[in-house]
Design a protein around this motif. Structure first.
Motif, PDB file in Angstrom:
ATOM      1  N   THR A  39     -67.394  42.917 -37.014  1.00  0.00           N
ATOM      2  CA  THR A  39     -65.767  42.491 -37.666  1.00  0.00           C
ATOM      3  C   THR A  39     -65.268  43.689 -38.011  1.00  0.00           C
ATOM      4  O   THR A  39     -63.889  43.944 -37.729  1.00  0.00           O
ATOM      5  CB  THR A  39     -65.721  41.281 -38.156  1.00  0.00           C
ATOM      6  N   THR A  40     -65.814  44.372 -38.809  1.00  0.00           N
ATOM      7  CA  THR A  40     -65.398  45.434 -39.710  1.00  0.00           C
ATOM      8  C   THR A  40     -64.881  46.500 -38.608  1.00  0.00           C
ATOM      9  O   THR A  40     -63.612  47.163 -38.764  1.00  0.00           O
ATOM     10  CB  THR A  40     -66.250  46.226 -40.642  1.00  0.00           C
ATOM     11  N   LEU A  41     -65.831  46.915 -37.851  1.00  0.00           N
ATOM     12  CA  LEU A  41     -65.436  47.913 -36.806  1.00  0.00           C
ATOM     13  C   LEU A  41     -64.246  47.431 -35.918  1.00  0.00           C
ATOM     14  O   LEU A  41     -63.321  48.370 -35.595  1.00  0.00           O
ATOM     15  CB  LEU A  41     -66.693  48.015 -35.927  1.00  0.00           C
ATOM     16  N   SER A  44     -61.020  47.882 -37.825  1.00  0.00           N
ATOM     17  CA  SER A  44     -60.600  49.310 -38.485  1.00  0.00           C
ATOM     18  C   SER A  44     -60.179  49.985 -37.100  1.00  0.00           C
ATOM     19  O   SER A  44     -59.130  50.978 -37.487  1.00  0.00           O
ATOM     20  CB  SER A  44     -61.914  50.069 -38.890  1.00  0.00           C
ATOM     21  N   VAL A  45     -60.495  49.556 -36.163  1.00  0.00           N
ATOM     22  CA  VAL A  45     -60.087  50.459 -34.844  1.00  0.00           C
ATOM     23  C   VAL A  45     -58.980  50.003 -34.173  1.00  0.00           C
ATOM     24  O   VAL A  45     -58.429  50.563 -33.337  1.00  0.00           O
ATOM     25  CB  VAL A  45     -61.305  50.879 -33.922  1.00  0.00           C
ATOM     26  N   SER A  46     -58.709  48.619 -34.352  1.00  0.00           N
ATOM     27  CA  SER A  46     -57.740  47.943 -33.405  1.00  0.00           C
ATOM     28  C   SER A  46     -56.297  48.355 -33.642  1.00  0.00           C
ATOM     29  O   SER A  46     -55.876  48.359 -34.677  1.00  0.00           O
ATOM     30  CB  SER A  46     -58.116  46.531 -33.292  1.00  0.00           C
ATOM     31  N   GLU A  47     -55.515  48.679 -32.612  1.00  0.00           N
ATOM     32  CA  GLU A  47     -54.311  48.960 -32.735  1.00  0.00           C
ATOM     33  C   GLU A  47     -53.254  47.811 -32.807  1.00  0.00           C
ATOM     34  O   GLU A  47     -51.985  47.782 -33.189  1.00  0.00           O
ATOM     35  CB  GLU A  47     -53.671  49.774 -31.429  1.00  0.00           C
ATOM     36  N   ILE A  48     -53.895  46.789 -32.415  1.00  0.00           N
ATOM     37  CA  ILE A  48     -53.197  45.342 -32.525  1.00  0.00           C
ATOM     38  C   ILE A  48     -53.773  44.526 -33.604  1.00  0.00           C
ATOM     39  O   ILE A  48     -54.948  44.859 -34.203  1.00  0.00           O
ATOM     40  CB  ILE A  48     -53.221  44.570 -31.304  1.00  0.00           C
TER      41      ILE A  48
END
Length: 208
Positions: A39-41, A44-48
């Motif tokens: 969930t953290t990954l 952290s990386v999602s642009e939405i």
């Protein structure tokens, strides 16, 4: 009308809209044992704004979920996480994070449908949790890379030793990763995309 209800039914934010330039979309899954940072990954990386299905852990999981090493964890994914990241104006990755507890693994089959590859997140405090995860991917023929998530209190080992302990072939990429870092998480996804491209190139060459 309750303002909370009216807020909940508004349309997508403009920044969540998929750019018209996108021509290729790839589905990837983020997998791993309970509490490894999936969930953290994704977050952290999602642009939405990421979709999460985290719920507070209750007494129902006592004696069922193995929380050794993650005793301070208070919430857990019960269905999936979802996020999106654009690697270029034309290429976008859709990310699906799987639930870690084995009692929710029946959901994995649907999440794997159409996935081109996977990132296997690993916690060095719970290496044994990774065997069944990688086994399920191998059974379904889903290519994957292994990312060792950095936890402050987790023991650190050379990647070669972890590869040997997990019996991961030399051909499968293995990297260090900090799921809290956008750049580090993005690098893990780029490693997977490059690996998938290399597999495709090799397969095409061999077919000739």
């Amino acid at each position: 009308m309750d303002s909370r209800i009216s807020d909940a039914v508004v349309g997508p934010r403009i920044e969540d809209t998929l750019p018209a330039s996108v021509t290729t979309a790839v589905k990837l899954v983020i997998v791993g044992g309970f509490g490894v940072g999936k969930t953290t990954l994704v977050g952290s990386v999602s642009e939405i704004r990421p979709l999460t299905t985290e719920e507070t852990m209750t007494q129902a999981g006592v004696g069922v979920d193995d929380i050794a090493g993650v005793e301070r964890k208070t919430e857990t994914t019960v269905a999936m996480d979802f996020g999106r990241i654009s690697l270029s104006d034309e290429l976008v990755l859709y990310l699906f994070g799987t639930p870690g507890q084995q009692r929710f693994w029946f959901l994995w089959n649907g999440l794997f449908e159409g996935a081109l590859g996977a990132v296997v997140l690993v916690d060095t405090r719970r290496l044994e949790d990774s065997f069944d995860v990688m086994g399920r991917l191998e059974e379904r023929g889903v290519p994957f890379i292994v990312a060792i998530n950095a936890f402050p209190d987790a023991p650190s080992y050379p990647l070669a030793e972890i590869r040997e302990a997990l019996d991961v072939p030399e051909t499968v990429p293995m990297i260090d990763c900090d799921a809290r870092s956008r750049n580090s998480s993005r690098d893990a996804l780029l490693t997977l995309v490059r690996y998938l491209h290399a597999l495709t190139t090799t397969t095409t060459t061999e077919s000739w």
